[in-house]
Design an enzyme around this catalytic site. Structure first.
Site, PDB file in Angstrom:
ATOM      1  N   LYS A 148     -12.834  -0.832   7.274  1.00 42.64           N
ATOM      2  CA  LYS A 148     -12.129  -1.733   8.173  1.00 42.64           C
ATOM      3  C   LYS A 148     -12.562  -1.490   9.620  1.00 42.64           C
ATOM      4  CE  LYS A 148      -8.401  -1.574   4.815  1.00 42.64           C
ATOM      5  NZ  LYS A 148      -8.682  -2.839   4.138  1.00 42.64           N
ATOM      6  N   ASP A 204      -1.380   7.149   6.186  1.00 44.99           N
ATOM      7  CA  ASP A 204      -2.487   6.292   5.770  1.00 44.99           C
ATOM      8  C   ASP A 204      -2.767   5.357   6.940  1.00 44.99           C
ATOM      9  OD1 ASP A 204      -4.202   4.381   4.765  1.00 44.99           O
ATOM     10  OD2 ASP A 204      -2.996   3.911   2.997  1.00 44.99           O
ATOM     11  N   TRP A 217       0.817  -1.212   0.000  1.00 43.17           N
ATOM     12  CA  TRP A 217       0.000   0.000   0.000  1.00 43.17           C
ATOM     13  C   TRP A 217       0.851   1.262   0.000  1.00 43.17           C
ATOM     14  CZ3 TRP A 217      -4.405  -0.283  -2.003  1.00 43.17           C
ATOM     15  CH2 TRP A 217      -5.186  -1.429  -1.869  1.00 43.17           C
TER      16      TRP A 217
END
Length: 382
Positions: A217, A193, A112
């Site tokens: 999430k 992030d 990511w």
């Protein structure tokens, strides 16, 4: 549409270890079900409301207030509820922060963070990697002394928890020196992030310039992104930035430059209420998450069949990857796990193996059930 698929009995709820969209608290889903057709006597569903109606504005404002309380967000930060997934923020962050020149600096710790690097490089070219874990196989994050920002760094970006690799930071970059710094000692904003770790425990928001997180999430359903941005960073945008990316415009419009993801925002608000009222806040949530993860890692480490490659100090509490000593057992493991009501344990296609995501809404009982299944499977197949 009338049948629930099990003869009209109560809905069946299995243990869901999906990395995202992830498990939601059962009480939240029940509340949403009860309010689906008629929201508190208004005669319509939240998803049918105008986002500018007094009823919906009250929902949005309460969600923000509850999030601010949970994270103790300082007054000099704006909270934005936007769209496009965290992936859109890979472009929005550099657009918002590179208007005064300089380069985007990154810590590379996995898939990511590399996607964020690739997007910034695609858009603007001048990207620097301040440190990387690639040489170590992404099994440990770079240590603080390894971070080397460029002299023209406009900000430093990192991914707090790599959802796919199960690699988590055990520190906040720059925290030991008052923030990330260029070689000349000048400070730059820290961007994070936090998609797969936000709300899993207390957080000192004041150490960050920008925090962003996809909702699917620990916040709520897919379709929403939360961005927390310090006020002094709202005037650093590039003039060629797409208008919907602009943090300043979103802040001034209460995140309603266009129609927001209203139902996802509403459900996020219910999750915030659950964290406050049912769990007792983020310190209590952190204790639960620590206990869940410790149980699973202990079971993995004690096994001859299962293993996890991550350095213990950097093991994620949210995403626990593991492999079987004989990969020929992968398919039987997954098939039998699903039969046992343990869902979504297959690892990401890029790395294989298994992955159990233990987000806030995954109960401790689910982890206990997984551990019992893993032990039984090893006894029979190991």
């Amino acid at each position: 549409m009338g049948s629930n698929g099990n003869g009209g009995l109560s809905p069946i709820r299995h243990h869901n270890f999906c990395a995202g969209p992830a498990a939601l608290p059962t009480v939240v889903l029940e509340r949403a079900r009860d309010e689906m057709l008629d929201y508190r006597g208004h005669g319509l569903s939240v998803m049918e409301m105008s986002h500018r109606s007094p009823e919906y504005v009250a929902i949005a404002e309460k969600a923000e207030a509850d999030l601010r309380e949970l994270l103790a967000i300082p007054a000099n930060y704006k909270v934005l509820f936007t769209q496009g997934g965290a992936t859109q923020q890979f472009a929005a962050v550099p657009y918002n922060l590179l208007g005064q020149g300089g380069s985007a600096n990154f810590v590379d710790t996995g898939i990511w963070s590399r996607k964020a690097i690739a997007e910034a490089r695609h858009l603007f070219g001048d990207v620097r990697v301040a440190a990387s874990s690639e040489a170590d196989g992404n099994t440990a994050v770079p240590r603080p002394e390894q971070l080397e920002l460029s002299g023209d760094a406009a900000y430093l970006h990192y991914t707090a928890n790599e959802t796919i690799g199960g690699l988590a930071f055990d520190y906040i970059p720059g925290s030991e020196g008052g923030g990330p710094r260029r070689p000349d000692g000048s400070e730059v904003p820290l961007v994070c992030d936090m998609s797969s770790s936000i709300l899993s425990g207390p957080l000192d928001v004041s150490q960050f310039g920008i925090i962003y997180a996809g909702a699917q999430k620990n916040i709520g359903p897919a379709g929403l992104v939360v961005v927390i941005v310090r006020d002094d960073l709202l005037d650093r945008a590039r003039p060629d930035m797409p208008s919907l990316f602009g943090y300043k415009a979103l802040a001034e419009a209460g995140s309603m430059v266009n129609t927001p993801a209203t139902y996802s925002w509403y459900l996020a608000g219910l999750v915030f209420e659950w964290l406050k009222d049912d769990i007792g806040g983020l310190s209590a949530m952190e204790a639960i998450n620590a206990r869940k993860a410790a149980k699973l890692y202990t079971a993995i480490d004690a096994s001859a069949l299962y293993s996890n490659p991550i350095a213990p100090v950097n093991r994620s509490r949210m995403n626990v990857p593991f492999v079987l000593a004989d990969e020929r057992l992968d398919k039987p493991f997954l098939a039998e796990a699903e039969q046992a009501g343990l869902l979504n344990l297959k690892g990401h296609r890029s790395v294989g193996g298994m992955r159990a995501s233990l987000y806030n809404a995954v109960p401790e009982a689910a982890v206990d059930a997984l551990i019992d299944f893993m032990a039984d499977f090893e006894n029979r197949r190991g």
